[in-house]
Write an enzyme that holds these catalytic residues in place. Structure first.
Site, PDB file in Angstrom:
ATOM      1  N   ALA A 118       0.821  -1.212   0.000  1.00 31.23           N
ATOM      2  CA  ALA A 118       0.000   0.000   0.000  1.00 31.23           C
ATOM      3  C   ALA A 118       0.859   1.268   0.000  1.00 31.23           C
ATOM      4  CB  ALA A 118      -0.923   0.010   1.217  1.00 31.23           C
ATOM      5  N   LYS A 119       2.121   1.129   0.384  1.00 31.87           N
ATOM      6  CA  LYS A 119       3.080   2.252   0.377  1.00 31.87           C
ATOM      7  C   LYS A 119       2.494   3.489   1.044  1.00 31.87           C
ATOM      8  CE  LYS A 119       5.646   0.331  -3.512  1.00 31.87           C
ATOM      9  NZ  LYS A 119       4.850  -0.849  -3.859  1.00 31.87           N
ATOM     10  N   ARG A 120       1.931   3.286   2.226  1.00 32.18           N
ATOM     11  CA  ARG A 120       1.341   4.370   2.976  1.00 32.18           C
ATOM     12  C   ARG A 120       2.419   5.218   3.631  1.00 32.18           C
ATOM     13  NH1 ARG A 120      -2.646   3.171  -0.032  1.00 32.18           N
ATOM     14  NH2 ARG A 120      -4.569   2.347   0.862  1.00 32.18           N
ATOM     15  N   ASP A 137       3.662   4.845  -6.522  1.00 32.37           N
ATOM     16  CA  ASP A 137       4.030   3.479  -6.873  1.00 32.37           C
ATOM     17  C   ASP A 137       4.441   3.457  -8.345  1.00 32.37           C
ATOM     18  OD1 ASP A 137       4.130   0.545  -6.969  1.00 32.37           O
ATOM     19  OD2 ASP A 137       2.939   0.659  -5.146  1.00 32.37           O
TER      20      ASP A 137
END
Lengths: 271, 271
Positions: free
Chosen positions: A95-97, B99
């Site tokens: 999710a690369k939060r 991303d």
């Protein structure tokens, strides 16, 4: 049991360093899913069931669910299926939060409580306090971007700070300051094998999640040689498209199993 | 009409640089929302209706919706309500996405198509190709993190690269290389007013989204003085908690309107 321990146990039990990435793109689904309202879940569940034997981890990419109405419900059911049917296999929510305190707490609830993931990928740009709400959930894993697999990784991650590229500062800071509870891991792209070797040297036996094998051109042998730990583990080598769409047709599940087994075996030849 | 043009028109029409942040936390809702299954939407709609007159933009923070089952449906309805009732007010989805190519495309679909936002906040750490799928949607805005408002902003954003802090390289790269279609903006925290002044000097009249006023301690006068453009605009000064929870009681909507008007007027005194 925490994420890292679950992962270490799974590496041993499965004899696999393969992470199966779940990036469901309906445009690439076999014809059997046309007009299937539950295709996101159904396709991914079939892939999970076909490849579980060969997987040290599953990594659903949330964007492929969040692009669709009700996609989150499919993601939730998918992770519940993995947790129920394969309780020994850790799930990393990609999710690369990254956000400040109050908001980061909400994202931690999203990943760990709502979706039931064992770990989540995070972006370190906002610094320590943005990571704290995730780090505090010390039974869960925090997988921080370090050196990513894409060409644009060079734009900022390789800028020199005191003579060393930024990504090395990120690796060093996380290993020495953020990993007090031992629940950190890093994302390092297979497309940068020399950088992978340097990062392994900085972070000891910290687990590394490795995208970039396959379509992006990363080399399996160089990845394993440069990234493994002394005991021949330490890596979650991800493959998504190469497994999910190994066959475009009715035999997609068998083809996915074959692709997963083949890649698992190729990885193991170099351990 | 693109996001930046919509924002410029709204600055003029509303005579306001105030961005109303929508970070709905049910634990802080007035009692009237206890046992209300539709509280996320209902509370935010009331805040929107009460404050629209004073707002140059609305900024829903997706984490506060994503922490709840069905939260996305509430967010979708909320943005549809804003787009329908206040079509002149731009909506910035605060999601801090970032991303690689295929995945970034899915996130662009999420923000712009599924949720109908005019702009989305993005994390630049992964570089140009991670931004491209958003930049290509040139009727929409890309609001990149530059120097954030939290203490941890110092951990990486202020590391020196060729004698200048990383955040300045980020500002310069986005202004000179990523903004070809003129649809970029930056996040700069009000808690770092000197850095805000430097960034304004680097990016010309690029819009800046400013968190950190209020609970985080940012000063309104210093923010406006150091951040405004020559024509006295250029800023979206965000307030969330100070408006949403101005009253914990039944008068929450009137209190929110008062708080928004007061802050709008305070900002305007320094323009």
């Amino acid at each position: 049991m925490g994420f890292i321990e679950k992962l270490r146990d799974r590496w041993q039990a499965s004899d696999s360093l393969l992470c199966v990435g779940l990036d469901p793109d309906p445009a690439k689904f076999p014809d059997v899913f046309v007009d299937d309202d539950d295709a996101l879940f159904g396709f991914c569940r079939d892939i999970v069931d076909a490849t579980a034997e060969y997987a040290c981890a599953f990594k659903p990419q949330i964007a492929y669910f969040a692009a669709h109405n009700d996609g989150e419900a499919a993601l939730q059911r998918l992770i519940a299926h993995i947790n129920g049917a394969y309780p020994d296999i850790p799930v990393i929510l990609d999710a690369k939060r990254g956000d400040i305190g109050n908001t980061a707490e909400q994202y931690a609830v999203e990943a760990f409580d709502r979706f039931g993931a064992d770990a989540v990928t995070l972006n370190p740009y906002m610094g320590r306090d943005s990571a704290a709400p995730f780090l505090q959930r010390n039974d869960r894993g925090c997988v921080f971007l370090c050196h990513t697999s894409n060409p644009g990784a060079r734009d900022f991650q390789e800028l020199l700070v005191d003579g060393a590229p930024l990504y090395q500062h990120v690796a060093r800071t996380i290993a020495s300051e953020w990993n007090g509870d031992g629940n950190c891991a890093l994302v390092v792209g297979a497309t940068f094998p020399e950088e992978l070797k340097i990062i392994r040297g900085i972070v000891g036996d910290m687990p590394l999640l490795i995208p970039g094998i396959g379509a992006q051109g990363g080399d399996v042998e160089a990845t394993v040689r440069n990234g493994k730990t002394a005991n021949g583990t330490g890596l979650m080598i991800n493959s998504s498209r190469g497994i999910l769409y190994a066959s475009g047709g009715a035999g997609y599940a068998d083809a996915a199993a074959d692709a997963a087994k083949t890649l698992r075996d190729e990885i193991n030849r170099h351990r």
